[in-house]
Design an enzyme around this catalytic site. Structure first.
Site, PDB file in Angstrom:
ATOM      1  N   GLU A 177      96.407 -38.824  41.959  1.00  0.00           N
ATOM      2  CA  GLU A 177      96.647 -38.865  43.413  1.00  0.00           C
ATOM      3  C   GLU A 177      97.965 -38.193  43.796  1.00  0.00           C
ATOM      4  OE1 GLU A 177      94.040 -42.768  44.628  1.00  0.00           O
ATOM      5  OE2 GLU A 177      96.177 -43.065  44.473  1.00  0.00           O
ATOM      6  N   GLU A 369      87.470 -42.082  41.091  1.00  0.00           N
ATOM      7  CA  GLU A 369      87.766 -43.456  41.505  1.00  0.00           C
ATOM      8  C   GLU A 369      86.948 -43.784  42.737  1.00  0.00           C
ATOM      9  OE1 GLU A 369      91.775 -44.871  42.077  1.00  0.00           O
ATOM     10  OE2 GLU A 369      92.522 -43.558  40.488  1.00  0.00           O
TER      11      GLU A 369
HETATM   12  C1  BG6 Z   1      94.300 -45.672  43.515  1.00  0.00           C
HETATM   13  C2  BG6 Z   1      95.073 -45.608  42.231  1.00  0.00           C
HETATM   14  O1  BG6 Z   1      95.200 -45.492  44.553  1.00  0.00           O
HETATM   15  O2  BG6 Z   1      93.653 -46.832  43.876  1.00  0.00           O
HETATM   16  C3  BG6 Z   1      94.820 -46.747  41.278  1.00  0.00           C
HETATM   17  O3  BG6 Z   1      94.890 -44.387  41.584  1.00  0.00           O
HETATM   18  C4  BG6 Z   1      94.655 -48.021  42.058  1.00  0.00           C
HETATM   19  O4  BG6 Z   1      95.869 -46.798  40.345  1.00  0.00           O
HETATM   20  C5  BG6 Z   1      93.413 -47.858  42.944  1.00  0.00           C
HETATM   21  O5  BG6 Z   1      94.566 -49.148  41.281  1.00  0.00           O
HETATM   22  C6  BG6 Z   1      93.050 -49.087  43.715  1.00  0.00           C
HETATM   23  O6  BG6 Z   1      94.158 -49.553  44.425  1.00  0.00           O
HETATM   24  P1  BG6 Z   1      94.703 -51.026  44.295  1.00  0.00           P
HETATM   25  O7  BG6 Z   1      95.946 -51.024  45.055  1.00  0.00           O
HETATM   26  O8  BG6 Z   1      93.644 -51.877  44.856  1.00  0.00           O
HETATM   27  O9  BG6 Z   1      94.912 -51.266  42.842  1.00  0.00           O
END
Ligand code: BG6
Length: 474
Positions: A177, A369
């Site tokens: 990101e 993701e």
């Molecule tokens: C993304 C990141 O922003 O979202 C991850 O690459 C992160 O590292 C994921 O865990 C989900 O966000 P969060 O804050 O719910 O863990």
């Protein structure tokens, strides 16, 4: 649930799996010669200042103990039929301080073992080189990515990884990101200066250094591993105008540029005009050498991205609200529902963003993701402990249906890895109760729990999705 309008399915050889990051799963923060990373002093996520050193309330220090349990976890991924697993390498396991000349062999051996295990199960590795894990020493002594010296340290780290794992790892992501550095300079750029005291000049210089480092890694990868595929990784969050007012549309364009800029540079090899204009109008004069310009021309093979939500933008300051969200937040969309953490759920936004990126960059995409962070309850069903996570199944189903629509639209998509395929520590809030996994890990926010793993209902659902290459989606 959304219904599909297309009979088309995912391409043959489509990669199915899950994604994680070292600091959120490994634990063992001081074992195997590992140095400290910025995450080891961020016990409460992104909203609070770092601590002086590791503190017992930092769940990441032990996380879910993947460091010792990787074989068991990878076997569970294999049971679901994963053909790809995304994980990151902790920079501070390989170079404990970040600026050493020689790597830490024990750290390298750990990832040899992880790769052995993946190979045993026929799972393709997808490696993030830097996932919010800058070595703390680089943050404290160099100012993180504000320093040009980090380009050289990162390149040395990449060389070590490519030479060691190059024959076993085909897919590489340079920075997780990367666009988030504009919003979270500590987590994404290893910059300890609080954001409100950081000048735009210093922030964009740090951005520039990361972009050059990413391009150099791509060039190096091609030299050392001719068949490797290198991707950038962008936090994707489509922004919609809050109203049809052209002022909202223009404000939306500006906000979208914040993220587009990173893909434009990675895919086109130079700074886009709108960003140069922003620099001119804000008195930002970056140090960009001729060598930097040449480095940037080494563009990526594919574009990977995270997608959780969309947001709205408005040109009217009175209507602008910054809601909760995946790091960026945004003005809430009145037509959407939000998750328990306030992230606006928008499956169709995934199709929109895929078409948009594909048309803009004409590079294959990889969704690395996507997922729903939710509170899960472990219950007993027919004598077996599990979580009945229909809400997660619904979320993932609806997003995959839209990804399939985008494929039918002509978008080239390499694969899909759900975020946190096994429960892990949240990046933004550092909680374990914000769970994403198909596999429940018995660990609580207060650090208690046996660390035992349990298959959730979504575990079988995803196995079925993979087995049918998406045919079982509804
Ligand atoms: C993304 C990141 O922003 O979202 C991850 O690459 C992160 O590292 C994921 O865990 C989900 O966000 P969060 O804050 O719910 O863990």
């Amino acid at each position: 649930m959304t219904t599909t309008t297309s009979p088309d399915t995912f391409p043959n050889g489509f990669l199915w799996g899950g994604a994680t990051a070292a600091n959120q799963i490994e634990g063992a923060y001081s074992e195997g010669g590992k140095g400290l990373s910025i995450q080891d002093v961020m016990p409460h996520g992104i909203k609070t200042p770092p601590t002086d050193g590791p503190t017992p309330d930092n769940l990441k220090l032990e996380a879910i103990d993947f460091y010792h349990r990787y074989a068991e976890d990878i076997a569970l991924f294999a049971e679901m039929g994963f053909t790809v697993f995304r994980f990151s390498i902790a920079w501070s396991r390989i170079f404990p301080c970040g600026d050493e000349e020689t790597p830490n062999e024990e750290g390298l051996v750990f990832y040899d073992r992880v790769l052995d295990e993946l190979e045993k199960h026929g799972i393709e590795p997808l490696v993030t080189i830097s996932h919010y894990e800058t070595p703390l020493h680089l943050a404290r002594n160099y100012g993180g990515w504000m320093s040009r010296e980090l380009i050289g340290f990162y390149e040395r780290y990449c060389r070590v990884l490519f030479e060691r794992y190059g024959e076993r790892v085909k897919y590489w992501l340079t920075f997780n990101e990367i666009n988030s550095v504009l919003h979270f300079p500590l987590m994404s750029g290893g910059i300890l200066t609080p954001k409100d005291q950081l000048s735009q000049q210093d922030l964009y210089q740090a951005v520039h250094h990361e972009l050059v480092a990413s391009a150099r890694a791509t060039r190096l990868a091609r030299e050392i591993m001719p068949t490797a595929q290198v991707g950038c990784m962008i936090l994707a969050m489509p922004v919609y105008p809050l109203t049809p007012d052209p002022a909202d549309v223009v404000a939306t364009m500006h906000t979208a540029h914040d993220s587009y800029a990173f893909g434009d540079i990675h895919c086109r090899g130079q700074y886009p005009g709108y960003l140069l204009r922003r620099f001119r109008e804000n008195g930002i004069e970056l140090e960009i050498t001729d060598q930097d310009r040449e480095d940037l021309t080494h563009t990526v093979d594919f574009v990977s991205f995270s997608y959780y939500m969309s947001s709205c933008e408005t040109g009217d300051p009175a209507r602008k609200v910054t809601s909760a969200g995946n790091l960026l937040g945004g003005t809430p969309n009145p037509t959407l529902q939000a998750s328990e953490w306030g992230w606006q759920i928008d499956p169709q936004g995934l199709r929109v963003v895929m078409n948009d990126y594909w048309e803009r960059w004409q590079k294959p995409l990889f969704i690395v993701e996507n997922g729903l962070g939710a509170v899960d309850e472990l219950v007993e069903v027919d004598g077996t402990k599990t979580v009945v996570d229909d809400y997660r199944i619904g979320y993932l189903n609806d997003h995959l249906v839209q990804a399939r629509e985008a494929v039918a639209d002509g978008v080239e998509l390499l694969g899909y890895t759900t975020w946190g395929c096994i429960d892990l520590v949240s990046a933004s809030t550092a909680q374990l109760s914000k769970r994403y996994g198909f596999i429940y890990v018995d660990r609580n926010d207060d650090g208690t729990g046996t660390l035992q793993r349990y298959r959730k209902k979504s575990f079988d659902w995803y196995r079925q999705v993979i087995a049918t290459n998406g045919g079982s989606l509804q």
